[in-house]
Each structure stands twice: as C-alpha cells, then as structure tokens.
Write an enzyme that holds these catalytic residues in place. Structure first.
Site, PDB file in Angstrom:
ATOM      1  N   PRO A   1       0.850  -1.198   0.000  1.00 33.12           N
ATOM      2  CA  PRO A   1       0.000   0.000   0.000  1.00 33.12           C
ATOM      3  C   PRO A   1       0.885   1.247   0.000  1.00 33.12           C
ATOM      4  O   PRO A   1       1.851   1.309   0.761  1.00 33.12           O
ATOM      5  CB  PRO A   1      -0.788  -0.108   1.314  1.00 33.12           C
ATOM      6  CG  PRO A   1      -0.534  -1.467   1.858  1.00 33.12           C
ATOM      7  CD  PRO A   1       0.697  -2.011   1.212  1.00 33.12           C
TER       8      PRO A   1
ATOM      9  N   GLY B   1       3.946   3.976   5.278  1.00 29.49           N
ATOM     10  CA  GLY B   1       5.090   3.718   6.155  1.00 29.49           C
ATOM     11  C   GLY B   1       5.724   2.365   5.911  1.00 29.49           C
ATOM     12  O   GLY B   1       6.494   1.865   6.722  1.00 29.49           O
TER      13      GLY B   1
ATOM     14  N   GLY C   1       7.541   1.661   3.166  1.00 30.13           N
ATOM     15  CA  GLY C   1       8.703   1.804   2.280  1.00 30.13           C
ATOM     16  C   GLY C   1       8.372   1.673   0.814  1.00 30.13           C
ATOM     17  O   GLY C   1       9.236   1.309   0.013  1.00 30.13           O
ATOM     18  N   SER C   2       7.130   1.977   0.430  1.00 29.20           N
ATOM     19  CA  SER C   2       6.750   1.757  -0.975  1.00 29.20           C
ATOM     20  C   SER C   2       7.592   2.575  -1.952  1.00 29.20           C
ATOM     21  O   SER C   2       7.947   2.084  -3.024  1.00 29.20           O
ATOM     22  CB  SER C   2       5.261   2.026  -1.196  1.00 29.20           C
ATOM     23  OG  SER C   2       4.982   3.373  -0.925  1.00 29.20           O
ATOM     24  N   SER C   3       7.967   3.803  -1.591  1.00 29.47           N
ATOM     25  CA  SER C   3       8.733   4.614  -2.554  1.00 29.47           C
ATOM     26  C   SER C   3      10.127   4.012  -2.773  1.00 29.47           C
ATOM     27  O   SER C   3      10.602   3.926  -3.913  1.00 29.47           O
ATOM     28  CB  SER C   3       8.818   6.078  -2.106  1.00 29.47           C
ATOM     29  OG  SER C   3       9.531   6.181  -0.901  1.00 29.47           O
ATOM     30  N   ALA C   4      10.767   3.576  -1.690  1.00 31.07           N
ATOM     31  CA  ALA C   4      12.092   2.943  -1.856  1.00 31.07           C
ATOM     32  C   ALA C   4      11.949   1.623  -2.611  1.00 31.07           C
ATOM     33  O   ALA C   4      12.740   1.312  -3.503  1.00 31.07           O
ATOM     34  CB  ALA C   4      12.736   2.699  -0.487  1.00 31.07           C
ATOM     35  N   ALA C   5      10.898   0.864  -2.273  1.00 37.33           N
ATOM     36  CA  ALA C   5      10.735  -0.464  -2.879  1.00 37.33           C
ATOM     37  C   ALA C   5      10.510  -0.368  -4.385  1.00 37.33           C
ATOM     38  O   ALA C   5      11.046  -1.168  -5.155  1.00 37.33           O
ATOM     39  CB  ALA C   5       9.566  -1.195  -2.216  1.00 37.33           C
TER      40      ALA C   5
ATOM     41  N   ASP D   1      15.048   2.556   4.631  1.00 41.51           N
ATOM     42  CA  ASP D   1      14.029   2.008   3.716  1.00 41.51           C
ATOM     43  C   ASP D   1      14.678   1.317   2.522  1.00 41.51           C
ATOM     44  O   ASP D   1      14.242   0.244   2.095  1.00 41.51           O
ATOM     45  CB  ASP D   1      13.101   3.120   3.205  1.00 41.51           C
ATOM     46  CG  ASP D   1      12.127   3.572   4.268  1.00 41.51           C
ATOM     47  OD1 ASP D   1      12.319   3.201   5.436  1.00 41.51           O
ATOM     48  OD2 ASP D   1      11.169   4.297   3.931  1.00 41.51           O
TER      49      ASP D   1
END
Ligand code: MEV
Length: 311
Positions: A94, A98, A100-104, A145
């Site tokens: 999602p 929090g 870590g979606s942007s890093a992932a 992250d």
C-alpha cells in the site's frame, strides 16, 4: 523478447523511526506480505511506465512519482544507455503507509533495468541510487528504507555506520494494522528537523535511540514483555515529536486495551500503519479483530520467528 525482472518488498520498522535520521539506531524487518515486481522490455520510441498510479511516457510522469523518475534517470546514466524501454510495475505494497513503498518501487525498477541489460548490480550501486531518489520522496532519508526493501533479514541499523543483520529470538506475534490513511513521511521528517534546535526534542531523539538499543537485547533474548514496554514508550515520544495522529493513537490504545504487550506507529507516521505485539496467536487474533472493528482497514499477523528470513 528480452525481459528484465526486479523484485522488492515492503518493510516494517519495529523501533527507531525518525531518530534514525539523526544517527540513532533503528530495528526493521522485511514485510513479507507486500511485494513489488518490475518488468522491463523493449519499447518503440520512448520510455513508458505502466503502474497503478500512471500509465504513459516517463517524461510526462506526475510529480507524485518524481522519486521513481530520478531512480530511472540515474540508473540509465550509470549504465550509459538511452534506449526506449517499457517499464511495468506491479505492487501489493500500500502506497504511503510507512511500508517503504517509494524505496521499494525504486529498488525493483533499478534491479529490472540492470537485469534487462544483463549487467551485474552491486549492492552499493543499488543503495546509492535509491539514496538519491529517496531524497525526493523523504527529504533527508536515513537509508533504512532502501536497505530493508532490498534485503531479506531483519537489521539493526545506524545511518552510515552500522548495518548488522539480527536474528529475532522471540516467541510473540506481531500485528501490523493499516489506518487506511496515507502517511506524510516527507512532511513529518521536515517537521522533526524544524524542532531539532530544541533541547527537549534532542532529548526525545536520544531516548528513542536508547529504546532501540534496549529493544535489540529484548528481541535477541526472548523478552516480549520488555519489548512491548519500550514500543509503547517509543510511541509516546513519537507523539511528542508530533509525528503521530488521531487514528494511529486510537489504534495503539485499542491494542493496549485488548491485551497487547506494546504498540506504536511504524514508519513516517501521520497516517499509515501501526504495530502491536501480542503474547500469542490467540491474543493477536483478538487484538486484530478489535482493531478492524475500530477502523483499521487491514491487519497482518506474524509470529516473530517468521520475520527472520524471507524467501
Ligand atoms: C520512514 O520509513 C522512516 C523515517 O525514519 C525516515 C527515514 O528513516 O528515512 C521516518
């Protein structure tokens, strides 16, 4: 047709968010239920993106995805390539919770582009590119992250200093609950930065770091009651830093009122997710049910030992 593939997953910070930006320790685990896959193949004329938030030319990608744009630019620059590519991204993390979606998304995409060009990617190259792209997403990222969305074990981490895999020796169950609200990590990180001249804030950061150090000991020596206590105390300090919000505080209270050993927000805060620690699976199921009844959009339950090594 040639295809490059890259993977990443979400992460959960057990303790130490925000203070980790200021050189204090944090402990985080990979979040196995949430994954990102990026697929790269040849395109006709330009670089195109196909993901949940946008489908179209890279050059017209919205500001929301600026960190991904940066990661792609830096990757192609490093590889010295300018060919048109089609980049397709599928994610079950999602966004802005929090986890870590942007890093992932950057990790998976960088890996897929390197794979497409059949070029080995060192871990340092990967983390360096994500560090740059995360500056756009988070302002002043600690690097946690980037590490956690690309590695498969829990880590004890101090920015630019310590990156130590740890083994969780704990019989307890972790509950992760999503408030359903998007978090505001960049703003929360910037707000903490603006308070850092205050000696009181500096003290909070210092104590949060001490809690992480204590938590490491508890995690490695099967002391769930003590871990629960420092988690809840960490949440109180994060509230004082003004990075929690009503929904997170409410779900923390619901967890504690229903037998959790401890509970706190996880990640950047101001929305997103919280975590709670339960003695056993029966308690965890009860807490999870109450969290959902009180507004949590989704919950995940893990035996702590399950979080040690991801497939
Ligand atoms: C965000 O997942 C964690 C923060 O500590 C920021 C960072 O470490 O870069 C809030």
């Amino acid at each position: 047709m040639r295809q490059g593939k890259g993977f990443a997953h979400g992460k959960i910070i057990l303790i130490g968010e925000h203070s980790v930006v200021y050189g204090k320790p944090a402990i985080a685990v990979p979040f196995p239920s949430t994954k990102i896959t990026a697929l790269v193949s040849e395109a006709n004329t330009e670089i195109t993106i196909d993901c949940l938030f946008y489908r179209g030319l890279l050059k017209k990608m919205p500001e929301l995805l600026a960190s991904l744009h940066k990661a792609i630019d830096l990757t192609l620059e490093l590889l010295n390539k300018e060919m048109p590519l089609s980049i397709k991204i599928e994610s079950s993390i999602p966004a802005e919770r929090g986890m870590g979606s942007s890093a992932a998304v950057s990790v998976a995409t960088i890996r897929a582009i390197f794979d497409y060009y059949e070029t080995p990617l060192s871990y340092k190259q990967l983390l360096d590119i994500v560090a740059e792209s995360e500056k756009i997403a988070h302002g002043n990222p600690s690097g946690l992250d980037a590490l956690m969305t690309s590695s498969t074990t829990p880590y004890f981490f101090i920015k630019n200093e310590v990156c130590e895999p740890i083994t969780l020796n704990m019989e307890a169950v972790l509950i992760v609950a999503d408030t359903g609200q998007t978090g505001k990590t960049k703003q929360a990180v910037a707000d903490v930065a603006s308070q850092m001249r205050s000696p009181e804030t500096q003290k909070f950061i210092q104590v949060l770091g001490e809690y992480s150090q204590e938590a490491k000991n508890y995690l490695e020596n099967n002391q769930p009651d003590k871990l629960g206590d420092v988690m809840t105390q960490a949440h109180t300090l994060l509230q004082k830093l003004n990075v929690s919000n009503e929904s997170l505080d409410h779900l923390v209270s619901v967890s504690l009122a229903n037998g959790a050993l401890g509970a706190k927000l996880t990640g950047g805060g101001r929305g997103g997710c919280m975590i709670a620690l339960a003695k056993n699976i029966t308690d965890a199921k009860h807490i999870s049910k109450q969290l959902k009844a009180q507004g949590a959009k989704q919950t995940w339950l893990y035996e702590m030992s399950e979080l040690n090594e991801q497939p």
